[in-house]
Enzyme design. Structure first.
Site, PDB file in Angstrom:
ATOM      1  N   GLY A  84      -6.056  -1.408  -4.403  1.00  0.00           N
ATOM      2  CA  GLY A  84      -5.214  -0.272  -4.777  1.00  0.00           C
ATOM      3  C   GLY A  84      -5.995   1.010  -5.012  1.00  0.00           C
ATOM      4  O   GLY A  84      -5.398   2.086  -5.141  1.00  0.00           O
ATOM      5  N   LYS A 132     -13.382   7.620   3.052  1.00  0.00           N
ATOM      6  CA  LYS A 132     -13.552   7.072   1.694  1.00  0.00           C
ATOM      7  C   LYS A 132     -14.621   5.996   1.770  1.00  0.00           C
ATOM      8  O   LYS A 132     -14.533   5.103   2.598  1.00  0.00           O
ATOM      9  CB  LYS A 132     -12.233   6.435   1.219  1.00  0.00           C
ATOM     10  CG  LYS A 132     -11.029   7.332   1.279  1.00  0.00           C
ATOM     11  CD  LYS A 132      -9.777   6.617   0.778  1.00  0.00           C
ATOM     12  CE  LYS A 132      -8.920   6.092   1.900  1.00  0.00           C
ATOM     13  NZ  LYS A 132      -7.673   5.450   1.451  1.00  0.00           N
ATOM     14  N   ARG A 190      -5.677  -4.455   7.927  1.00  0.00           N
ATOM     15  CA  ARG A 190      -5.639  -5.790   7.321  1.00  0.00           C
ATOM     16  C   ARG A 190      -5.802  -6.801   8.453  1.00  0.00           C
ATOM     17  O   ARG A 190      -4.850  -7.058   9.205  1.00  0.00           O
ATOM     18  CB  ARG A 190      -4.305  -6.024   6.605  1.00  0.00           C
ATOM     19  CG  ARG A 190      -3.988  -4.998   5.529  1.00  0.00           C
ATOM     20  CD  ARG A 190      -4.839  -5.213   4.276  1.00  0.00           C
ATOM     21  NE  ARG A 190      -4.501  -4.261   3.234  1.00  0.00           N
ATOM     22  CZ  ARG A 190      -5.167  -3.137   2.982  1.00  0.00           C
ATOM     23  NH1 ARG A 190      -6.220  -2.801   3.707  1.00  0.00           N
ATOM     24  NH2 ARG A 190      -4.798  -2.345   1.993  1.00  0.00           N
ATOM     25  N   ASP A 200      -5.328   3.498  -2.321  1.00  0.00           N
ATOM     26  CA  ASP A 200      -3.976   4.065  -2.420  1.00  0.00           C
ATOM     27  C   ASP A 200      -3.953   5.152  -3.500  1.00  0.00           C
ATOM     28  O   ASP A 200      -3.318   6.194  -3.344  1.00  0.00           O
ATOM     29  CB  ASP A 200      -2.954   2.972  -2.770  1.00  0.00           C
ATOM     30  CG  ASP A 200      -2.973   1.846  -1.751  1.00  0.00           C
ATOM     31  OD1 ASP A 200      -3.335   2.098  -0.587  1.00  0.00           O
ATOM     32  OD2 ASP A 200      -2.634   0.710  -2.124  1.00  0.00           O
ATOM     33  N   GLY A 251     -18.614   7.470  -2.845  1.00  0.00           N
ATOM     34  CA  GLY A 251     -17.854   8.713  -2.851  1.00  0.00           C
ATOM     35  C   GLY A 251     -17.045   8.913  -1.582  1.00  0.00           C
ATOM     36  O   GLY A 251     -16.761   7.961  -0.851  1.00  0.00           O
ATOM     37  N   ALA A 282       0.802  -1.216   0.000  1.00  0.00           N
ATOM     38  CA  ALA A 282       0.000   0.000   0.000  1.00  0.00           C
ATOM     39  C   ALA A 282       0.844   1.280   0.000  1.00  0.00           C
ATOM     40  O   ALA A 282       0.567   2.216  -0.760  1.00  0.00           O
ATOM     41  CB  ALA A 282      -0.925  -0.016   1.211  1.00  0.00           C
ATOM     42  N   TYR A 303      -1.198 -13.802   2.070  1.00  0.00           N
ATOM     43  CA  TYR A 303       0.161 -13.291   2.314  1.00  0.00           C
ATOM     44  C   TYR A 303       1.153 -14.396   2.621  1.00  0.00           C
ATOM     45  O   TYR A 303       0.825 -15.348   3.325  1.00  0.00           O
ATOM     46  CB  TYR A 303       0.174 -12.382   3.538  1.00  0.00           C
ATOM     47  CG  TYR A 303      -0.634 -11.127   3.460  1.00  0.00           C
ATOM     48  CD1 TYR A 303      -0.455 -10.218   2.428  1.00  0.00           C
ATOM     49  CD2 TYR A 303      -1.533 -10.810   4.476  1.00  0.00           C
ATOM     50  CE1 TYR A 303      -1.180  -9.035   2.395  1.00  0.00           C
ATOM     51  CE2 TYR A 303      -2.260  -9.632   4.449  1.00  0.00           C
ATOM     52  CZ  TYR A 303      -2.082  -8.754   3.412  1.00  0.00           C
ATOM     53  OH  TYR A 303      -2.793  -7.594   3.382  1.00  0.00           O
ATOM     54  N   ASN A 315     -11.016  11.057  -5.925  1.00  0.00           N
ATOM     55  CA  ASN A 315     -12.064  10.119  -6.358  1.00  0.00           C
ATOM     56  C   ASN A 315     -11.844   9.659  -7.790  1.00  0.00           C
ATOM     57  O   ASN A 315     -12.057   8.499  -8.128  1.00  0.00           O
ATOM     58  CB  ASN A 315     -13.429  10.830  -6.353  1.00  0.00           C
ATOM     59  CG  ASN A 315     -14.198  10.579  -5.075  1.00  0.00           C
ATOM     60  OD1 ASN A 315     -13.853   9.711  -4.296  1.00  0.00           O
ATOM     61  ND2 ASN A 315     -15.249  11.355  -4.872  1.00  0.00           N
TER      62      ASN A 315
HETATM   63  O1  KDG Z   1      -3.882  -1.238  -0.743  1.00  0.00           O
HETATM   64  C1  KDG Z   1      -3.369  -2.242  -1.581  1.00  0.00           C
HETATM   65  C2  KDG Z   1      -2.526  -3.138  -0.760  1.00  0.00           C
HETATM   66  O2  KDG Z   1      -3.326  -3.795   0.155  1.00  0.00           O
HETATM   67  C3  KDG Z   1      -1.796  -4.161  -1.572  1.00  0.00           C
HETATM   68  O3  KDG Z   1      -0.956  -3.584  -2.541  1.00  0.00           O
HETATM   69  C4  KDG Z   1      -1.016  -5.134  -0.760  1.00  0.00           C
HETATM   70  O4  KDG Z   1       0.033  -3.788   0.886  1.00  0.00           O
HETATM   71  C5  KDG Z   1      -0.690  -4.697   0.640  1.00  0.00           C
HETATM   72  C6  KDG Z   1      -1.295  -5.391   1.744  1.00  0.00           C
HETATM   73  O5  KDG Z   1      -0.641  -5.440   2.793  1.00  0.00           O
HETATM   74  O6  KDG Z   1      -2.402  -5.883   1.637  1.00  0.00           O
END
Ligand code: KDG
Length: 316
Positions: A255, A225, A168, A258, A230, A35, A104, A282
């Site tokens: 993404g 967000k 996450r 980001d 929106g 990210a 992951y 946006n």
């Molecule tokens: O925001 C996108 C990210 O989640 C992705 O590129 C991977 O960094 C990442 C993650 O830890 O999930």
């Protein structure tokens, strides 16, 4: 002087060549994600000068990521290479509607080699914005301490601190995320958060209350967000909601947040008002979801201007 710098881990991202459960996907395209790096790539494509503090394995994938970031114009002089840990991996599953899951392989993250005593203070001092997220401190205790130190250096030197919670839940629990992020909030100038993350941090579903609770931490720009609904923001007395731009097609939502952050930081650094920052951000978010990959859809400045109708698009 850099416009925006960040701290974060990047991984090799394996994007499935077809949609559906990962166990039935026969092959993948090798890309890059992370990210914080995504935000730098977005800022760099918009024309800002950017830098990335990180650590990668001293391996083929680490070289691939470092070369890629460098090629996109992100300064990688503060990216360490370590033989002690391998570069992390991330496999994605994408459903028909563009949503998906992430798997992951990063428990031995090379960011374990970073030491807060080795942070380059001048690098942080000489930047206008330090952008951080909730992913990095979720990786391990040392990363949390490292980020605290970096944020403290930024604050002592008048560098704007931007935070995207980017929670996450595969990396930490809701409670850990809430407690850690709340510890950071008093140092934050710009909060760029998803609505569900605001719910988790501030323990309310009421948007007005989310803003009110965030304001108590003294945050200057508070942005919520909300995907296709929106984004809303508050900056001092200024309040604004901006509807999202319908994307051409949704193929991969990863993404988008980001991209939004990159657009917002770009507008902030140009001195734009809240409404203009939100509109620009946006637009980028909606462009990112139309392309598969965590950062492949991040547009260049002229592409955003064309999408906003500020510049004529000439196709042939
Ligand atoms: O925001 C996108 C990210 O989640 C992705 O590129 C991977 O960094 C990442 C993650 O830890 O999930």
């Amino acid at each position: 002087m850099k416009d925006v710098i960040t701290i974060g881990e990047a991984m090799v991202v394996f994007n499935p060549v077809k949609t559906g459960p990962l166990k039935f996907v026969p092959s993948f395209d090798r890309n890059i994600g992370g990210a914080e790096l995504n935000v730098m790539l977005g800022c760099s494509r918009l024309g800002l000068s950017t830098g990335w503090i990180s650590s990668l394995g001293d391996d083929e994938f680490g070289t691939f990521i470092q070369n890629f970031a460098r090629g996109e114009g992100v300064d990688v002089s503060e990216v360490k290479r370590t033989e002690d840990y391998p570069t992390s991996l991330n496999f994605k599953e994408i459903r028909e509607d563009g949503s998906g899951k992430t798997f992951y392989y990063r428990s031995q993250t090379p960011t374990r080699a970073l030491r807060k005593e080795e942070l380059n203070e001048d690098y942080i001092k000489n930047s206008r914005v330090l952008h951080v997220t909730g992913i990095f401190p979720a990786l391990h205790e040392g990363a949390k301490e490292y980020m605290k130190e970096a944020v403290a250096i930024a604050k002592q030197n008048g560098v704007t601190v931007a935070l995207d919670p980017n929670i996450r839940l595969k990396l930490w629990s809701k409670e850990e995320a809430r407690d850690t992020l709340k510890d950071f909030l008093p140092e934050v100038d710009i909060l760029l958060s998803g609505k569900e993350e605001m719910e988790l941090i501030f323990e309310t579903k009421d948007e007005k209350e989310m803003f009110a609770r965030a304001e108590r931490f003294g945050i200057k720009d508070i942005i919520i967000k909300d995907g296709s609904n929106g984004a809303s923001g508050r900056r001092g007395g200024d309040r604004h909601h901006e509807d999202s731009r319908p994307p051409q097609k949704v193929v991969d939502t990863v993404g988008a947040g980001d991209g939004f952050d990159a657009g917002y930081l770009y507008g902030y650094l140009q001195g734009w008002d809240l409404g203009k920052c939100l509109r620009f951000a946006n637009t980028i978010g909606s462009m990112v979801v139309s392309v598969v990959g965590d950062n492949e859809g991040l547009p260049y400045l002229s592409e955003v201007q064309e999408a906003l109708g500020e510049k004529e698009m000439i196709e042939r």
